[in-house]
Write a protein that holds these residues in place. Structure first.
Motif, PDB file in Angstrom:
ATOM      1  N   LEU A 182       0.815  -1.217   0.000  1.00 55.56           N
ATOM      2  CA  LEU A 182       0.000   0.000   0.000  1.00 55.56           C
ATOM      3  C   LEU A 182       0.847   1.266   0.000  1.00 55.56           C
ATOM      4  O   LEU A 182       0.467   2.276  -0.597  1.00 55.56           O
ATOM      5  N   ASP A 183       2.002   1.235   0.660  1.00 53.89           N
ATOM      6  CA  ASP A 183       2.851   2.427   0.712  1.00 53.89           C
ATOM      7  C   ASP A 183       3.252   2.875  -0.690  1.00 53.89           C
ATOM      8  O   ASP A 183       3.269   4.068  -0.998  1.00 53.89           O
ATOM      9  N   SER A 184       3.592   1.911  -1.551  1.00 56.08           N
ATOM     10  CA  SER A 184       3.991   2.246  -2.919  1.00 56.08           C
ATOM     11  C   SER A 184       2.787   2.579  -3.783  1.00 56.08           C
ATOM     12  O   SER A 184       2.812   3.521  -4.583  1.00 56.08           O
ATOM     13  N   PHE A 185       1.709   1.816  -3.625  1.00 59.52           N
ATOM     14  CA  PHE A 185       0.566   1.976  -4.516  1.00 59.52           C
ATOM     15  C   PHE A 185      -0.201   3.270  -4.253  1.00 59.52           C
ATOM     16  O   PHE A 185      -0.826   3.819  -5.155  1.00 59.52           O
ATOM     17  N   GLU A 186      -0.144   3.768  -3.023  1.00 61.40           N
ATOM     18  CA  GLU A 186      -0.841   5.020  -2.711  1.00 61.40           C
ATOM     19  C   GLU A 186      -0.226   6.213  -3.432  1.00 61.40           C
ATOM     20  O   GLU A 186      -0.878   7.243  -3.609  1.00 61.40           O
ATOM     21  N   ILE A 259       6.582   0.138 -10.810  1.00 58.09           N
ATOM     22  CA  ILE A 259       5.549  -0.751 -11.350  1.00 58.09           C
ATOM     23  C   ILE A 259       4.141  -0.304 -10.984  1.00 58.09           C
ATOM     24  O   ILE A 259       3.178  -0.517 -11.736  1.00 58.09           O
ATOM     25  N   GLN A 260       3.987   0.366  -9.825  1.00 58.31           N
ATOM     26  CA  GLN A 260       2.652   0.795  -9.407  1.00 58.31           C
ATOM     27  C   GLN A 260       2.040   1.779 -10.406  1.00 58.31           C
ATOM     28  O   GLN A 260       0.819   1.823 -10.580  1.00 58.31           O
ATOM     29  N   ASP A 261       2.875   2.563 -11.097  1.00 53.96           N
ATOM     30  CA  ASP A 261       2.356   3.525 -12.071  1.00 53.96           C
ATOM     31  C   ASP A 261       1.712   2.808 -13.259  1.00 53.96           C
ATOM     32  O   ASP A 261       0.734   3.297 -13.831  1.00 53.96           O
ATOM     33  N   TYR A 262       2.246   1.666 -13.614  1.00 51.45           N
ATOM     34  CA  TYR A 262       1.693   0.902 -14.735  1.00 51.45           C
ATOM     35  C   TYR A 262       0.394   0.215 -14.325  1.00 51.45           C
ATOM     36  O   TYR A 262      -0.571   0.188 -15.096  1.00 51.45           O
ATOM     37  N   TYR A 263       0.364  -0.321 -13.106  1.00 57.40           N
ATOM     38  CA  TYR A 263      -0.891  -0.893 -12.610  1.00 57.40           C
ATOM     39  C   TYR A 263      -1.995   0.162 -12.593  1.00 57.40           C
ATOM     40  O   TYR A 263      -3.155  -0.125 -12.887  1.00 57.40           O
ATOM     41  N   ALA A 264      -1.628   1.393 -12.252  1.00 58.40           N
ATOM     42  CA  ALA A 264      -2.618   2.469 -12.127  1.00 58.40           C
ATOM     43  C   ALA A 264      -3.156   2.933 -13.474  1.00 58.40           C
ATOM     44  O   ALA A 264      -4.150   3.668 -13.518  1.00 58.40           O
ATOM     45  N   SER A 265      -2.532   2.505 -14.566  1.00 51.43           N
ATOM     46  CA  SER A 265      -2.811   3.092 -15.878  1.00 51.43           C
ATOM     47  C   SER A 265      -3.702   2.240 -16.769  1.00 51.43           C
ATOM     48  O   SER A 265      -3.979   2.613 -17.907  1.00 51.43           O
ATOM     49  N   PHE A 266      -4.153   1.093 -16.267  1.00 51.46           N
ATOM     50  CA  PHE A 266      -5.003   0.220 -17.078  1.00 51.46           C
ATOM     51  C   PHE A 266      -6.478   0.574 -16.901  1.00 51.46           C
ATOM     52  O   PHE A 266      -6.887   1.114 -15.871  1.00 51.46           O
ATOM     53  N   ASP A 267      -7.262   0.229 -17.917  1.00 40.81           N
ATOM     54  CA  ASP A 267      -8.721   0.270 -17.807  1.00 40.81           C
ATOM     55  C   ASP A 267      -9.273  -1.120 -17.506  1.00 40.81           C
ATOM     56  O   ASP A 267     -10.323  -1.260 -16.884  1.00 40.81           O
ATOM     57  N   ILE A 268      -8.537  -2.134 -17.957  1.00 44.40           N
ATOM     58  CA  ILE A 268      -8.902  -3.535 -17.721  1.00 44.40           C
ATOM     59  C   ILE A 268      -7.609  -4.310 -17.468  1.00 44.40           C
ATOM     60  O   ILE A 268      -6.637  -4.170 -18.216  1.00 44.40           O
ATOM     61  N   GLY A 269      -7.597  -5.107 -16.420  1.00 41.77           N
ATOM     62  CA  GLY A 269      -6.455  -5.985 -16.169  1.00 41.77           C
ATOM     63  C   GLY A 269      -6.783  -7.391 -16.632  1.00 41.77           C
ATOM     64  O   GLY A 269      -7.901  -7.871 -16.425  1.00 41.77           O
ATOM     65  N   ILE A 270      -5.830  -8.052 -17.274  1.00 42.46           N
ATOM     66  CA  ILE A 270      -6.076  -9.416 -17.744  1.00 42.46           C
ATOM     67  C   ILE A 270      -5.058 -10.384 -17.146  1.00 42.46           C
ATOM     68  O   ILE A 270      -3.919 -10.014 -16.842  1.00 42.46           O
ATOM     69  N   ILE A 271      -5.507 -11.628 -16.973  1.00 38.27           N
ATOM     70  CA  ILE A 271      -4.639 -12.716 -16.517  1.00 38.27           C
ATOM     71  C   ILE A 271      -4.859 -13.883 -17.479  1.00 38.27           C
ATOM     72  O   ILE A 271      -5.721 -14.741 -17.255  1.00 38.27           O
ATOM     73  N   PRO A 272      -4.087 -13.939 -18.564  1.00 38.68           N
ATOM     74  CA  PRO A 272      -4.298 -14.949 -19.609  1.00 38.68           C
ATOM     75  C   PRO A 272      -3.430 -16.191 -19.408  1.00 38.68           C
ATOM     76  O   PRO A 272      -2.591 -16.527 -20.247  1.00 38.68           O
ATOM     77  N   PHE A 273      -3.639 -16.889 -18.293  1.00 40.16           N
ATOM     78  CA  PHE A 273      -2.861 -18.090 -18.011  1.00 40.16           C
ATOM     79  C   PHE A 273      -3.427 -19.287 -18.779  1.00 40.16           C
ATOM     80  O   PHE A 273      -4.610 -19.325 -19.120  1.00 40.16           O
ATOM     81  N   LEU A 274      -2.568 -20.268 -19.002  1.00 40.68           N
ATOM     82  CA  LEU A 274      -3.020 -21.537 -19.565  1.00 40.68           C
ATOM     83  C   LEU A 274      -3.939 -22.245 -18.568  1.00 40.68           C
ATOM     84  O   LEU A 274      -3.888 -21.964 -17.365  1.00 40.68           O
ATOM     85  N   PRO A 275      -4.751 -23.190 -19.025  1.00 36.79           N
ATOM     86  CA  PRO A 275      -5.562 -23.974 -18.079  1.00 36.79           C
ATOM     87  C   PRO A 275      -4.673 -24.785 -17.141  1.00 36.79           C
ATOM     88  O   PRO A 275      -3.555 -25.171 -17.499  1.00 36.79           O
ATOM     89  N   GLU A 276      -5.166 -25.050 -15.943  1.00 34.65           N
ATOM     90  CA  GLU A 276      -4.406 -25.850 -14.979  1.00 34.65           C
ATOM     91  C   GLU A 276      -4.088 -27.236 -15.525  1.00 34.65           C
ATOM     92  O   GLU A 276      -3.076 -27.833 -15.162  1.00 34.65           O
ATOM     93  N   SER A 277      -4.951 -27.750 -16.405  1.00 32.07           N
ATOM     94  CA  SER A 277      -4.702 -29.075 -16.988  1.00 32.07           C
ATOM     95  C   SER A 277      -3.444 -29.077 -17.845  1.00 32.07           C
ATOM     96  O   SER A 277      -2.770 -30.100 -17.980  1.00 32.07           O
TER      97      SER A 277
END
Length: 347
Positions: A182-186, A259-277
């Motif tokens: 939180l200290d960095s992200f604020e 890195i917090q500046d880049y997180y702050a700059s998205f409109d949508i965050g994606i996590i495109p991982f492969l399936p667990e299988s």
């Protein structure tokens, strides 16, 4: 003041943010005298087993040892045990530290740290990943299994970031998931990317767990939007293919202090991982990016893996490429609402 040694996975100066960095910052914030211990690879016989200290709010203790060469030689592991143990004992004697605590962030440190009598306040093993699953050959797996078993044996308690990892803790386990700094992200400042559409972003390692075909489909289906990818990669061909698209911006790794500046700059965050299988290690993942996306309140679209299942009321979880693309359309129309108490999962 209590002395604590955090035996790290990555150097303190690494651009990438690891849990060991977060632990070191947290302990220092709470008034402890913190030494972030890192191994520096060297072939210079005059340096092996020696140390250097960079003092600061978090002091960095650099110990010279050999590269592990992906476990091809047990001798290298044993030699590093001696080098690291010798340097630790010399440092503790020179600093007159008689009583301290130790947190091991990987199994590699277990024999070198375990043979130091000064860690009288306890040794704690912090498991943030299935390190044995990382090993690319049978000999490496056997060595890491031996070192991890020893890490558990010498530990007062074992911390695990995900429920499946508790099975490695020998009954000593405590579940402590990742969280937000939180200290960095604020203090994050939004970056204005050049696009008239949405900024759809991913931050993290672009390695074998990424579904590159899915990312390609996202880019092609959202040509009016900008796809921003941040993080290291070993998949040059895949990244070259993605970067050839006009609406894909690959930035490579970004310094963890920015890195917090880049997180702050998205409109949508994606996590495109492969399936667990296809990538079973995802069953043990507790990804920081999940909470870091949620901190900024925008919608998050993810493939399904164990960690996000419990957040499916907050995250748009997808079971197929088609559903992932449809969920991005849903995300474009809604404002994200974080349904997680981030204060309770912050450092």
């Amino acid at each position: 003041m209590n002395d604590i040694f955090v035996f790290s996975m990555l150097p303190w100066a690494s651009k990438l943010l690891h849990r060991s960095h977060m632990l070191s910052k947290y302990f220092a914030k709470n008034g402890m005298n913190v030494y972030h211990v890192e191994k520096v690879n060297s072939f210079n016989p005059l340096k092996l087993g020696r140390y250097e200290l960079d003092r600061g709010q978090v002091s960095v203790l650099k110990i010279y040892g050999l590269p592990y060469f992906k476990g091809v030689s047990k001798w290298v592991f044993r030699a590093n045990d001696r080098f690291i143990n010798s340097a630790l004992k010399a440092f503790l004697e020179n600093e007159n530290i008689l009583k301290a605590s130790a947190v091991l962030s990987t199994p590699h440190w277990s024999f070198s740290a375990g043979r130091v009598e000064n860690f009288k306040n306890g040794i704690f093993y912090d498991i943030s990943d299935d390190y044995i699953a990382f090993a690319g050959n049978a000999k490496w797996k056997r060595l890491l299994s031996e070192y991890e078993k020893h890490a558990v044996e010498i530990s007062v308690k074992v911390f695990a970031t995900a429920l499946p990892l508790l099975g490695k803790t020998g009954g000593k386990g405590i579940l402590i998931e990742n969280g937000v700094d939180l200290d960095s992200f604020e203090t994050a400042e939004k970056i204005e990317f050049e696009t008239e559409g949405k900024v759809i972003g991913f931050i993290g390692g672009l390695y074998s767990w990424i579904d590159y075909e899915l990312v390609l489909k996202v880019a092609k289906a959202n040509k009016g939007d900008l796809i921003v990818l941040v993080g290291p990669t070993d998949s040059k061909d895949e990244m070259d293919r993605l970067s050839s698209l006009e609406n894909v911006l690959y930035l490579g790794p970004v310094d963890k202090n920015e890195i917090q500046d880049y997180y702050a700059s998205f409109d949508i965050g994606i996590i495109p991982f492969l399936p667990e299988s296809e990538y079973p290690r995802l069953k043990t993942v507790n990804s920081n990016k999940v909470y870091q996306y949620l901190y900024f309140g925008y919608p998050v679209v993810s493939t399904r893996f164990k960690q996000v299942e419990k957040l499916r009321d907050t995250i748009l979880v997808s079971d197929s490429h088609e559903q992932f693309l449809a969920n991005i359309e849903v995300a474009k129309k809604e404002a994200g609402e974080c349904g997680v108490d981030l204060e309770s999962i912050s450092w």
